[in-house]
Design a protein around this motif. Sequence first.
Motif, PDB file in Angstrom:
ATOM      1  N   ALA A 114     -94.156  27.898  11.033  1.00  0.00           N
ATOM      2  CA  ALA A 114     -93.312  28.493  12.079  1.00  0.00           C
ATOM      3  C   ALA A 114     -94.179  28.819  13.291  1.00  0.00           C
ATOM      4  N   SER A 115     -93.526  28.898  14.448  1.00  0.00           N
ATOM      5  CA  SER A 115     -94.249  29.115  15.697  1.00  0.00           C
ATOM      6  C   SER A 115     -94.138  30.576  16.140  1.00  0.00           C
ATOM      7  N   THR A 116     -95.298  31.234  16.247  1.00  0.00           N
ATOM      8  CA  THR A 116     -95.308  32.615  16.748  1.00  0.00           C
ATOM      9  C   THR A 116     -94.808  32.637  18.184  1.00  0.00           C
ATOM     10  N   GLU A 117     -95.227  31.646  18.944  1.00  0.00           N
ATOM     11  CA  GLU A 117     -94.858  31.585  20.365  1.00  0.00           C
ATOM     12  C   GLU A 117     -93.340  31.500  20.518  1.00  0.00           C
ATOM     13  N   GLU A 118     -92.715  30.725  19.661  1.00  0.00           N
ATOM     14  CA  GLU A 118     -91.257  30.614  19.733  1.00  0.00           C
ATOM     15  C   GLU A 118     -90.605  31.962  19.426  1.00  0.00           C
ATOM     16  N   ASN A 121     -97.066  43.060   5.402  1.00  0.00           N
ATOM     17  CA  ASN A 121     -96.928  42.662   6.811  1.00  0.00           C
ATOM     18  C   ASN A 121     -98.275  42.291   7.418  1.00  0.00           C
ATOM     19  N   LEU A 122     -99.357  42.803   6.855  1.00  0.00           N
ATOM     20  CA  LEU A 122    -100.681  42.513   7.415  1.00  0.00           C
ATOM     21  C   LEU A 122    -101.109  41.067   7.167  1.00  0.00           C
ATOM     22  N   LYS A 123    -100.370  40.356   6.346  1.00  0.00           N
ATOM     23  CA  LYS A 123    -100.709  38.946   6.114  1.00  0.00           C
ATOM     24  C   LYS A 123    -100.632  38.138   7.420  1.00  0.00           C
ATOM     25  N   GLY A 124     -99.841  38.613   8.357  1.00  0.00           N
ATOM     26  CA  GLY A 124     -99.774  37.943   9.665  1.00  0.00           C
ATOM     27  C   GLY A 124    -101.041  38.081  10.480  1.00  0.00           C
ATOM     28  N   CYS A 125    -102.027  38.798   9.979  1.00  0.00           N
ATOM     29  CA  CYS A 125    -103.323  38.933  10.671  1.00  0.00           C
ATOM     30  C   CYS A 125    -104.300  37.849  10.228  1.00  0.00           C
ATOM     31  N   LEU A 126    -103.852  36.956   9.339  1.00  0.00           N
ATOM     32  CA  LEU A 126    -104.750  35.946   8.762  1.00  0.00           C
ATOM     33  C   LEU A 126    -104.602  34.590   9.449  1.00  0.00           C
ATOM     34  N   SER A 127    -105.595  33.746   9.242  1.00  0.00           N
ATOM     35  CA  SER A 127    -105.440  32.342   9.627  1.00  0.00           C
ATOM     36  C   SER A 127    -104.409  31.690   8.709  1.00  0.00           C
ATOM     37  N   ASP A 128    -103.849  30.575   9.160  1.00  0.00           N
ATOM     38  CA  ASP A 128    -102.892  29.858   8.302  1.00  0.00           C
ATOM     39  C   ASP A 128    -103.567  29.417   7.000  1.00  0.00           C
ATOM     40  N   ARG A 129    -104.859  29.050   7.103  1.00  0.00           N
ATOM     41  CA  ARG A 129    -105.559  28.625   5.883  1.00  0.00           C
ATOM     42  C   ARG A 129    -105.587  29.763   4.859  1.00  0.00           C
ATOM     43  N   SER A 130    -105.880  30.968   5.329  1.00  0.00           N
ATOM     44  CA  SER A 130    -105.921  32.100   4.391  1.00  0.00           C
ATOM     45  C   SER A 130    -104.533  32.443   3.876  1.00  0.00           C
ATOM     46  N   LYS A 131    -103.522  32.284   4.725  1.00  0.00           N
ATOM     47  CA  LYS A 131    -102.152  32.538   4.233  1.00  0.00           C
ATOM     48  C   LYS A 131    -101.844  31.605   3.063  1.00  0.00           C
ATOM     49  N   ALA A 180     -99.702  41.754  18.367  1.00  0.00           N
ATOM     50  CA  ALA A 180    -100.351  40.668  17.628  1.00  0.00           C
ATOM     51  C   ALA A 180     -99.514  40.266  16.422  1.00  0.00           C
ATOM     52  N   GLU A 181     -99.321  38.964  16.261  1.00  0.00           N
ATOM     53  CA  GLU A 181     -98.595  38.469  15.099  1.00  0.00           C
ATOM     54  C   GLU A 181     -98.903  36.992  14.897  1.00  0.00           C
ATOM     55  N   GLY A 182     -98.791  36.564  13.663  1.00  0.00           N
ATOM     56  CA  GLY A 182     -98.887  35.153  13.348  1.00  0.00           C
ATOM     57  C   GLY A 182     -97.751  34.814  12.396  1.00  0.00           C
ATOM     58  N   ALA A 183     -96.801  34.017  12.857  1.00  0.00           N
ATOM     59  CA  ALA A 183     -95.662  33.645  12.019  1.00  0.00           C
ATOM     60  C   ALA A 183     -96.160  32.910  10.775  1.00  0.00           C
ATOM     61  N   TRP A 184     -95.268  32.730   9.816  1.00  0.00           N
ATOM     62  CA  TRP A 184     -95.735  32.084   8.585  1.00  0.00           C
ATOM     63  C   TRP A 184     -96.061  30.606   8.840  1.00  0.00           C
ATOM     64  N   VAL A 185     -96.749  30.011   7.884  1.00  0.00           N
ATOM     65  CA  VAL A 185     -97.226  28.635   8.040  1.00  0.00           C
ATOM     66  C   VAL A 185     -96.033  27.717   8.309  1.00  0.00           C
ATOM     67  N   PRO A 240     -88.728  32.818  13.786  1.00  0.00           N
ATOM     68  CA  PRO A 240     -88.145  33.200  15.085  1.00  0.00           C
ATOM     69  C   PRO A 240     -86.648  33.490  15.000  1.00  0.00           C
ATOM     70  N   SER A 241     -86.262  34.405  14.108  1.00  0.00           N
ATOM     71  CA  SER A 241     -84.824  34.693  13.950  1.00  0.00           C
ATOM     72  C   SER A 241     -84.497  36.087  14.470  1.00  0.00           C
ATOM     73  N   ASP A 242     -83.244  36.269  14.854  1.00  0.00           N
ATOM     74  CA  ASP A 242     -82.831  37.539  15.426  1.00  0.00           C
ATOM     75  C   ASP A 242     -82.958  38.659  14.385  1.00  0.00           C
ATOM     76  N   PRO A 243     -83.427  39.837  14.793  1.00  0.00           N
ATOM     77  CA  PRO A 243     -83.598  40.949  13.836  1.00  0.00           C
ATOM     78  C   PRO A 243     -82.322  41.302  13.083  1.00  0.00           C
ATOM     79  N   SER A 244     -81.175  41.019  13.636  1.00  0.00           N
ATOM     80  CA  SER A 244     -79.919  41.332  12.945  1.00  0.00           C
ATOM     81  C   SER A 244     -79.771  40.532  11.652  1.00  0.00           C
TER      82      SER A 244
END
Length: 358
Positions: A85-89, A157-167, A78-83, A46-50
């Motif tokens: 980290a919170s996507t919602e945040e 970037n498509l790795k964010g389409c996986l479950s955390d277990r698969s990541k 659709a996105e899933g942050a890395w294991v 959840p960091s600023d794009p800059s």
Amino acid sequence: MDSRIAVIYGHDAAKMTRALLEHDGTAGRIGGKDASIVLKPNLVVPSDPSQGATTHTEIVEEIVSYLIENGFHGITIAEGAWVGASTEEAYRKLGYHRIRDRYGVKLLDTKKDRYRKLSPCSIPMEISETILDADFIIDIPVLKGHCQTKMTHAMKNLKGCLSDRSKRDFHRLGLDLPIAALNTVLHPDLIISDGLCGDLDFEEGGNPVDMGRMMASRDALLIDSYAATLMGFSPDEIGYIKQAEEIGMGSYRKWDVVELSEPERTSAKPSGTAARLSAYTEPDEACSACYASLIHALKRLEEEGGMHAIEGRRIAIGQGYRGKAPEIGVGACCAKAGISVSGCPAKADDILSMLRTL
Ligand code: SF4
């Protein structure tokens, strides 16, 4: 094979995004107005794009705005942050709730979606059903470095389409083959690449480099092969590109680049590693894309232990050198330099080749 890549330079993310969509004719490529469309940004943390890790929110918003204007309403971000980290945040901090509320699109945290179990290349993986079932996928990666795979872009970037277990499984298996395998079952219809200020060498950001560039393509392997050269790599050096070729996804060493604008001058001050490497440069009205190529080339040179060749020397770059003859220069503006690299902007792989000869 569609080997076209559209490139646009600048710093106005929304304007550049719109130009890329119109050039692609995206609205005309999506089936019915009730099509389900997934937008997949990179919100790994959840960091600023800059800071160089995440997709600029203005790009995603402009794509949504374009789609809504063209009558499409089945839009899901659709996105899933890395294991860990919170996507919602990330959604909350980076303005995605505002986009949801303004345009009525859905926000999906793929960590909470239903998964379909697939095993491409005999690698078991759990993939978001919403993304698998989408009619049109727009992949919106950041072009940046990666501590394990050297670079990350459209395919990874498509790795964010996986479950955390698969990541986690992907990391355990070394990433390269799993990423290639994932790309045999998920095929983005369009890639809108955020090459504005991706990180020099780390997926989590912190060393952003002003590149002032965005790109569009319809093929993830093609644009990743091209993007590798922009960072000073050969596509052969990127493990997941090699793996993709070996499992028969195709091979690209040539592309048809269409430039929609001219490079813009940089006003950014390099920070972190880029600032350290900038000690070997002498910019004068340099453009972002050209200067970023030089920084990426210097980084590659440093990694291969070749910096001794440029100790005490400075590499000229920028429009201020037109008509002048510095010792070493990069880009068309420095064509009169004693040792020069052509291109406007110059490319990192070409600069690296020159640096190796010093
Ligand atoms: S060659 Fe000159 S004008 Fe072209 S991108 Fe480089 S600095 Fe800019």
